[in-house]
Structures are given as structure tokens and as C-alpha cells.
Design a protein around this motif. Structure first.
Motif, PDB file in Angstrom:
ATOM      1  N   THR A 137       0.862  -1.178   0.000  1.00 19.35           N
ATOM      2  CA  THR A 137       0.000   0.000   0.000  1.00 19.35           C
ATOM      3  C   THR A 137       0.901   1.231   0.000  1.00 19.35           C
ATOM      4  OG1 THR A 137      -0.119  -0.003   2.423  1.00 19.35           O
ATOM      5  CG2 THR A 137      -1.891  -1.130   1.214  1.00 19.35           C
ATOM      6  N   VAL A 138       0.345   2.356  -0.432  1.00 25.78           N
ATOM      7  CA  VAL A 138       1.072   3.626  -0.420  1.00 25.78           C
ATOM      8  C   VAL A 138       0.468   4.512   0.662  1.00 25.78           C
ATOM      9  CG1 VAL A 138       1.660   5.698  -1.737  1.00 25.78           C
ATOM     10  CG2 VAL A 138       1.646   3.464  -2.865  1.00 25.78           C
ATOM     11  N   GLU A 139       1.322   5.027   1.543  1.00 28.53           N
ATOM     12  CA  GLU A 139       0.852   5.855   2.646  1.00 28.53           C
ATOM     13  C   GLU A 139       1.527   7.217   2.592  1.00 28.53           C
ATOM     14  OE1 GLU A 139       1.733   3.674   6.171  1.00 28.53           O
ATOM     15  OE2 GLU A 139       0.328   2.023   5.711  1.00 28.53           O
ATOM     16  N   LEU A 140       0.734   8.266   2.503  1.00 28.61           N
ATOM     17  CA  LEU A 140       1.277   9.619   2.517  1.00 28.61           C
ATOM     18  C   LEU A 140       1.843   9.932   3.890  1.00 28.61           C
ATOM     19  CD1 LEU A 140      -1.494  11.585   0.574  1.00 28.61           C
ATOM     20  CD2 LEU A 140       0.776  10.966  -0.258  1.00 28.61           C
ATOM     21  N   GLU A 141       2.935  10.676   3.917  1.00 25.74           N
ATOM     22  CA  GLU A 141       3.530  11.068   5.191  1.00 25.74           C
ATOM     23  C   GLU A 141       2.651  12.094   5.894  1.00 25.74           C
ATOM     24  OE1 GLU A 141       7.574  12.299   5.005  1.00 25.74           O
ATOM     25  OE2 GLU A 141       8.262  10.463   3.988  1.00 25.74           O
ATOM     26  N   ARG A 142       2.598  11.987   7.202  1.00 25.50           N
ATOM     27  CA  ARG A 142       1.901  12.959   8.041  1.00 25.50           C
ATOM     28  C   ARG A 142       2.829  13.388   9.170  1.00 25.50           C
ATOM     29  NH1 ARG A 142      -0.948  13.403   4.282  1.00 25.50           N
ATOM     30  NH2 ARG A 142      -3.158  12.848   4.078  1.00 25.50           N
ATOM     31  N   PRO A 143       3.042  14.704   9.362  1.00 26.23           N
ATOM     32  CA  PRO A 143       2.467  15.794   8.568  1.00 26.23           C
ATOM     33  C   PRO A 143       3.017  15.780   7.141  1.00 26.23           C
ATOM     34  CG  PRO A 143       4.162  16.641  10.021  1.00 26.23           C
ATOM     35  CD  PRO A 143       3.952  15.202  10.418  1.00 26.23           C
TER      36      PRO A 143
END
Length: 358
Positions: free
Chosen positions: A226-232
Motif C-alpha cells: 500500500t502507499v501511505e502519505l507522510e503525516r504531517p
């Protein structure tokens, strides 16, 4: 802007003369020749016979040797679904910059993952390419089997390399276009590396944009990524061009990036086992590789700090110029409609240090 296009042509003539190929030297240059003829001119070359007497050339291509030598070593392996880590991917209809899923494991397990990536039903591609001076940390037990630095480069540049990295992969691993703020000496131990090169003055042809940073996440239970956007959220400036689009996307890619596809062709070169490529600082490069008979490509590279001199100032000035392609939209206007859109971001900036080269 015709002045910028003329610059592309003039730099090519100054860098490589009338040749379309990277210069090949029969032997290593002296420190003076290296500094005068190549570093100061920001000019790449390949050494065919660098006179390196490394045990690595005969030992490392044997998978059993490395497995035995590194039997007690934990190493970092980079996992992706397609071999293209640190590249632009489509995530939920928008484009982002995705880095590999990284796991620490015993070397023997890691090298098996690299080998198994070649299997037809494999759902992942593994690459040993931690960087960050990994050769002198994770692989320090191999230190006596190759040089800790390149003597003529060290003397010419007045310093030892800031980082020495080991790369072990197969034909599926690929590095997207990027540049580094290092003088790079790249030694292929086994297999071959295939480079596309563009000088720093071609920056406008790279369509550098700000992309949201993301990471691949791999689940061993289901065997899927899966692809997970960085937070923040943070943004990474990266080159948008894929020089090898699929037949299905080639027409749309050429329409989106006309300055790349319609402009001067990149320099192409293949670095064979036993050869050294000098890749000057800030040159854009894209890398593919061909394996040896055992299915691996192995390389060591030496990153020497570049001099932040007038060339760096010139590059930053050139990058700040608003260039509009006569055949298409500007860098700021371009939207990747076929593959998705890019989230709003700050202004374009410098690309980060190389993340999967080579």
C-alpha cells in the motif's frame, strides 16, 4: 526561450565535443588531469581499465561467498512492487513521491529476496541499496576487499569520500531521473549499469515539481503493498519525466513533456564490470541495470562532497528562470492529467540527495 535552448546545445559541445557518447579513458587520470579536465569542466567519463586489484571482483559475484561472509550481518533491504523506488506514483488519483518499504534482516534472507524477485509470480522487488555510507556500516566486514577511497580522486578533491555505498540488485531495479550534490565515482563489480545523463543546464527539461512524500508499506501476511502519505505532509522536488514510457502512455508522456522528448537526446552509457564512471555533481541521471550470470548486479560508489562554487550559483540562477516550452505548458502550469494531478505545493526547489541510484 531560444537562449535556453541554445545553452543546451552549447553545453553539450563543451562537455563532450562532437561525440554523442561519454568519453572512455584507457586508464585512470592523474589527480591533476581529473581536476583540470573533468571536475572543473563538470565532464563525465568512464575508465575502462582503472587498475583496481580488488578481491571483490572475483569473490562477490558468488552468492554463497557473500552469504557466508555476511552470515551474522543485519542489512537494510528496500522493497517495492515494481523495482522503482523513490519515484512518482499514482495514489488515489493523485501523484506522489513514493519511497521504498525498508526492512532490516539477516543478509542471507535479504539476498534470497533479491534472487526471488526474478520469479514470475513474485509480487515484490528487493534491492540492497541503503546508502548513507552503508558499505562502511552494514557491510564493514567486506572493507578489505575493495578500496576505502579512490586515491587519485581523493588527492584531487582534497578530501576522503563522505559516503561509500554498496548496491546489490537485479534487472528489475530502476532509478528515476535525479541529481546529487556529490562528485560520484561509480564502480561496477558485476553485471552492468545503464545510465542516461543530462547536464545541469537541462534542468528545465526535467519538469521538476513538488510532490507529496509517501512510503510503500508491505504486508507479509497478504503479500501486498500500500502507499501511505507522510503525516504531517511534506513535499519533495522531483523530476517528472519517465524516459521509457510504456507504449500505452508514450504519446501522452511526449505531449506532457515536450522539452524532454523533443530536445537533445540524453547521453547514454553502459558501465561494465571492472569499470568506473565519474558522474559529476548535479548531472541528472537515470539508471537501469543488467545482471551477471547469477542474476545480480553489484556496485560500489564513492560520494565526494562537491565544491559549492560559482557553478552552483550559476545552476541556481538558471533554475530560477521561468522557461516556457514553445510546444507545451510551463513547468508551473503542467498538470499530469493522464496519470493524475499533483497536490498544491510550495514553489519548485532543489532535488534531495539521491535515493535509489544506481
Amino acid at each position: 526561450m531560444k537562449e535556453v535552448k541554445k545553452l543546451w546545445e552549447e553545453v553539450r559541445e563543451l562537455s563532450l565535443g562532437n561525440n554523442s557518447e561519454v568519453e572512455r579513458l584507457n586508464s585512470a587520470p592523474t589527480p591533476l588531469q581529473f581536476l583540470r579536465d573533468h571536475v572543473s569542466q563538470n565532464k563525465p567519463f568512464i575508465i575502462k581499465k582503472p587498475n583496481l586489484h580488488w578481491p571483490a571482483f572475483s569473490l562477490w559475484p558468488q552468492p554463497s561467498y557473500l552469504s557466508n561472509k555476511l552470515s551474522s550481518s543485519l542489512v537494510s533491504v528496500h522493497l517495492t512492487p515494481n523495482g522503482r523506488a523513490d519515484s512518482i506514483v499514482n495514489h488515489l488519483g493523485s501523484l506522489c513521491f513514493a519511497s521504498a518499504h525498508v526492512e532490516r534482516m539477516p543478509f542471507d534472507e535479504a539476498i534470497k529476496l533479491v534472487s526471488n524477485s526474478n520469479l514470475q509470480d513474485s509480487k515484490l522487488v528487493a534491492y540492497l541499496q541503503q546508502q548513507n555510507d552503508c558499505f562502511r556500516s552494514e557491510y564493514s566486514v567486506l572493507g578489505s576487499e575493495c578500496d576505502e577511497h579512490i586515491p587519485w580522486a581523493t588527492e584531487a578533491l582534497g578530501c576522503y569520500p563522505e559516503a561509500v555505498n554498496l548496491w546489490i540488485g537485479n534487472h528489475l531495479s530502476e532509478t528515476s531521473f535525479h541529481k546529487d550534490h556529490y562528485e560520484n565515482l561509480y564502480v561496477v563489480v558485476s553485471g552492468k549499469k545503464h545510465f542516461l545523463l543530462l547536464p545541469p543546464t537541462d534542468v528545465h527539461r526535467m519538469y521538476i515539481r513538488q510532490y507529496p512524500a509517501a512510503n510503500y508499506s508491505y504486508s507479509q501476511d497478504v503479500g501486498e503493498f500500500t502507499v501511505e502519505l507522510e503525516r504531517p505532509m511534506r513535499f519533495v522536488p522531483w523530476c517528472s519525466v519517465n524516459p521509457y514510457p510504456s507504449p500505452e502512455t508514450r504519446e501522452s508522456e511526449m505531449a506532457k513533456f515536450p522539452s524532454f522528448f523533443d530536445g537533445p537526446k540524453p547521453f547514454e552509457c553502459t558501465v561494465n564490470a571492472g569499470e568506473i564512471l565519474y558522474l559529476p555533481s548535479m548531472w541528472f541521471h537515470h539508471v537501469r541495470q543488467s545482471p551477471d550470470d547469477n542474476g545480480f548486479t553489484i556496485a560500489v560508489n564513492y560520494w565526494y562532497d562537491m565544491q559549492f562554487d560559482i557553478k552552483y550559483a550559476y545552476f541556481n540562477f538558471l533554475q530560477s528562470i521561468h522557461y516556457k516550452s514553445p510546444h507545451g505548458p510551463t513547468l508551473l502550469e503542467i498538470e499530469c492529467g493522464v496519470s493524475g494531478s499533483v497536490a498544491s505545493a510550495p514553489n519548485e526547489g532543489e532535488a534531495d540527495k539521491v535515493t535509489e541510484d544506481e
